[in-house]
Design a protein around this motif. Structure first.
Motif, short mmCIF file in Angstrom:
data_model
loop_
_atom_site.label_atom_id
_atom_site.label_comp_id
_atom_site.label_asym_id
_atom_site.label_seq_id
_atom_site.Cartn_x
_atom_site.Cartn_y
_atom_site.Cartn_z
N ALA A 50 0.83 -1.21 0.00
CA ALA A 50 0.00 0.00 0.00
C ALA A 50 0.86 1.26 0.00
O ALA A 50 0.52 2.25 -0.66
N LEU A 51 1.95 1.24 0.74
CA LEU A 51 2.84 2.40 0.71
C LEU A 51 3.50 2.55 -0.65
O LEU A 51 3.60 3.65 -1.19
N ASP A 52 3.95 1.44 -1.22
CA ASP A 52 4.59 1.50 -2.54
C ASP A 52 3.63 2.00 -3.62
O ASP A 52 4.04 2.61 -4.61
N GLY A 301 12.43 7.54 4.37
CA GLY A 301 11.94 8.90 4.39
C GLY A 301 10.80 9.15 3.43
O GLY A 301 9.91 9.97 3.71
N MET A 302 10.79 8.46 2.29
CA MET A 302 9.68 8.63 1.36
C MET A 302 8.38 8.14 1.97
O MET A 302 7.31 8.72 1.73
N ASP A 303 8.44 7.10 2.78
CA ASP A 303 7.23 6.62 3.44
C ASP A 303 6.70 7.64 4.44
O ASP A 303 5.49 7.77 4.62
N VAL A 304 7.59 8.38 5.10
CA VAL A 304 7.15 9.44 6.00
C VAL A 304 6.39 10.49 5.21
O VAL A 304 5.31 10.94 5.62
N ALA A 307 2.94 9.19 4.25
CA ALA A 307 2.01 9.22 5.36
C ALA A 307 1.47 10.63 5.60
O ALA A 307 0.28 10.83 5.82
N LEU A 308 2.35 11.62 5.54
CA LEU A 308 1.91 13.00 5.72
C LEU A 308 0.95 13.41 4.62
O LEU A 308 -0.07 14.08 4.87
N ALA A 309 1.26 13.04 3.39
CA ALA A 309 0.39 13.40 2.27
C ALA A 309 -0.98 12.74 2.39
O ALA A 309 -1.98 13.27 1.91
N LEU A 310 -1.04 11.58 3.05
CA LEU A 310 -2.31 10.90 3.28
C LEU A 310 -3.06 11.46 4.49
O LEU A 310 -4.16 11.01 4.79
N ALA A 347 13.03 14.03 0.31
CA ALA A 347 11.67 13.84 -0.17
C ALA A 347 10.87 15.14 -0.08
O ALA A 347 10.13 15.50 -1.02
N LEU A 348 11.02 15.87 1.02
CA LEU A 348 10.33 17.16 1.15
C LEU A 348 10.76 18.11 0.05
O LEU A 348 9.94 18.80 -0.57
#
Length: 368
Positions: A50-52, A301-304, A307-310, A347-348
Motif C-alpha cells: 500500500a505504501l509502494d 523517508g519517502m514513506d514518512v 504518510a503526511l500526504a495521506l 523527499a520534502l
C-alpha cells in the motif's frame, strides 16, 4: 542474541539496507520473531504494498530552499515527524537493547516509545533517552497496570500510549514452527515474573511468547478501561491499534490526544487492511480534534512523506531501527536515524514542500 558488529563492517546508504546487515548476525529464530507476521502474513505484505502504491504529486516552481524537517507531536517540537515504535525485548537484538535505541532517539531529537515488554526497566530507559513515551499493554492485574503508570510518570515519561489491538497474540506461524522462546538472559524487565515467565519455557510447536502474553494480558480491555486510564493520567494519551474510523471517533470522545493507525506491523489480525489504506478515513473522521500517526511498514523517508500526504501528523518507525540496533548498537541506530532524516529532507525538497505542514497538503494518487 546477535553476533555484534561494532563498528559496522558496511556503511548503509538507505534505511532499508540495515535489514541485510541484521540478518547476517541474528540467529534465524530471532530474525523470524522480529520480521514475521501473523497467519499467512497477508497484512504484513499489504502494508508495504500500500505504501509502494501511494504516489505523491510533487509541487513545482515553489522556490523552496532546503526545508526544515521539525514537527510538533503531542505539543512538543521534534526534529522529525517520527517516533520510535514500541517494540518488545530489544536485548534480543543487542546487549544494550532499549538503552541504546532510546539514547539514539534522544540524540536525534525524536520520541522513543518504551514498551511494557521492554527488556530494560522503564526507569533506565527514561534516563537514556530524551523524550520518552510509555506504551502500555492492558494486564489482567489492574494493580500492576496502576503501578506501571506510576513508574512511567515518576520516570518522566511525557506521554502514555495504550495498545488496543492485542486481546490475544496473533498466531505467528514462524514462532510456532521455531518453538520460539525468549533466552533466559532477556526478561520482561517491567513485569514481576522475570526469568520464571512462560516466555522462557520452550515447548515443541508452541510460541512461548504467545503463552506468556496469554497469561498476563487482559483479553477483554474495554472503553471503560480507556476512560479509567484517561482519568488516571494527566499526560497526553495515545491509542494505538485503530483501523476503523468509528473507533477513532470514540477514542477522541473519551479524551485521546492522538490515535495510531496500526495493524501491529501485520502481527495481529491477518486480513486487516494496510495502514496506508485505512489512514485517510481515520483522518477524515477525527478532523482536527486529535493527532493521527501511522504505524506499520514504514521503511524510509519517502514513506514518512507518503504518510503526511495521506493526512498523518507523523509516523512510528519500528523494524528498521531494530535492524540497525542489531547491526551496530547505538551507533547503528544513530546512523539509521541520520539516514532517515536525510531521506525525508530529500523527499520534502523534491516534493516542493517548504516544511512538514506543507507535506500534509500534497495530493496522492495510486501507482500500479
Amino acid at each position: 542474541m546477535a553476533e555484534q558488529m561494532s563498528p559496522m563492517r558496511e556503511s548503509p546508504v538507505a534505511l532499508a539496507d540495515f535489514a541485510d546487515l541484521a540478518r547476517a548476525v541474528l540467529p534465524p529464530e530471532v530474525w523470524d520473531f522480529v520480521a514475521g507476521g501473523s497467519g499467512a502474513e497477508t497484512t504484513l505484505a499489504a502494508n508495504r504494498r500500500a505504501l509502494d502504491q501511494t504516489g505523491v504529486l510533487p509541487r513545482v516552481l515553489c522556490g523552496v530552499p532546503t526545508p526544515p524537517t521539525d514537527a510538533r507531536l503531542l505539543g512538543a517540537v521534534h526534529t522529525l515527524p517520527v517516533a520510535v515504535a514500541p517494540m518488545a525485548y530489544q536485548r534480543l537484538l543487542h546487549p544494550d537493547g532499549e538503552v541504546a535505541l532510546a539514547a539514539a532517539a534522544g540524540a536525534a531529537g525524536i520520541p522513543y516509545v518504551a514498551s511494557t515488554l521492554g527488556s530494560v526497566p522503564i526507569e533506565q530507559v527514561a534516563r537514556a533517552g530524551g523524550d520518552v513515551w510509555f506504551q502500555l499493554y492492558w494486564l489482567r492485574d489492574r494493580g500492576l497496570v496502576a503501578d506501571l503508570l506510576d513508574r512511567a510518570e515518576a520516570a518522566g515519561c511525557t506521554a502514555l500510549m495504550l495498545t488496543v489491538d492485542v486481546p490475544i497474540l496473533g498466531r505467528r506461524l514462524r514462532d510456532v514452527r521455531n518453538s520460539f522462546a525468549i533466552p533466559a538472559d532477556v526478561v520482561a524487565a517491567n513485569l514481576p515474573t522475570g526469568r520464571g515467565s512462560l516466555a522462557h519455557a520452550a515447548t515443541p510447536g508452541v510460541s512461548a511468547v504467545a503463552a506468556h502474553t496469554g497469561a498476563v494480558f487482559a483479553p477483554a480491555v474495554s472503553w471503560d478501561d480507556l476512560e479509567w486510564l484517561r482519568e488516571r493520567t494527566s499526560v497526553p494519551l495515545v491509542v494505538k491499534g485503530v483501523l476503523d474510523p468509528r473507533d477513532a471517533t470514540r477514542a477522541v470522545a473519551v479524551g485521546a490526544d492522538a490515535v495510531v493507525v496500526s495493524n501491529h506491523g501485520g502481527r495481529q489480525l491477518d486480513g486487516a487492511p494496510a495502514t496506508a489504506t485505512a489512514l485517510p478515513a481515520v483522518v477524515d473522521a477525527v478532523g482536527d480534534r486529535c493527532e493521527v500517526l501511522l504505524d506499520s511498514g514504514v521503511r524510509g523517508g519517502m514513506d514518512v512523506l507518503r504518510a503526511l500526504a495521506l493526512g498523518a501528523h507523523g509516523v512510528l518507525v519500528g523494524r528498521p531501527l531494530l535492524w540497525a540496533l542489531a547491526a551496530g548498537g547505538r551507533s547503528g541506530a544513530e546512523a539509521a536515524l541520520s539516514l532517515l532524516a536525510d531521506e525525508f529532507r530529500d523527499a520534502l525538497t523534491l516534493a516542493g514542500c517548504a516544511d512538514v505542514v506543507a507535506a500534509r497538503h500534497l495530493r496522492t494518487t495510486r501507482v500500479e
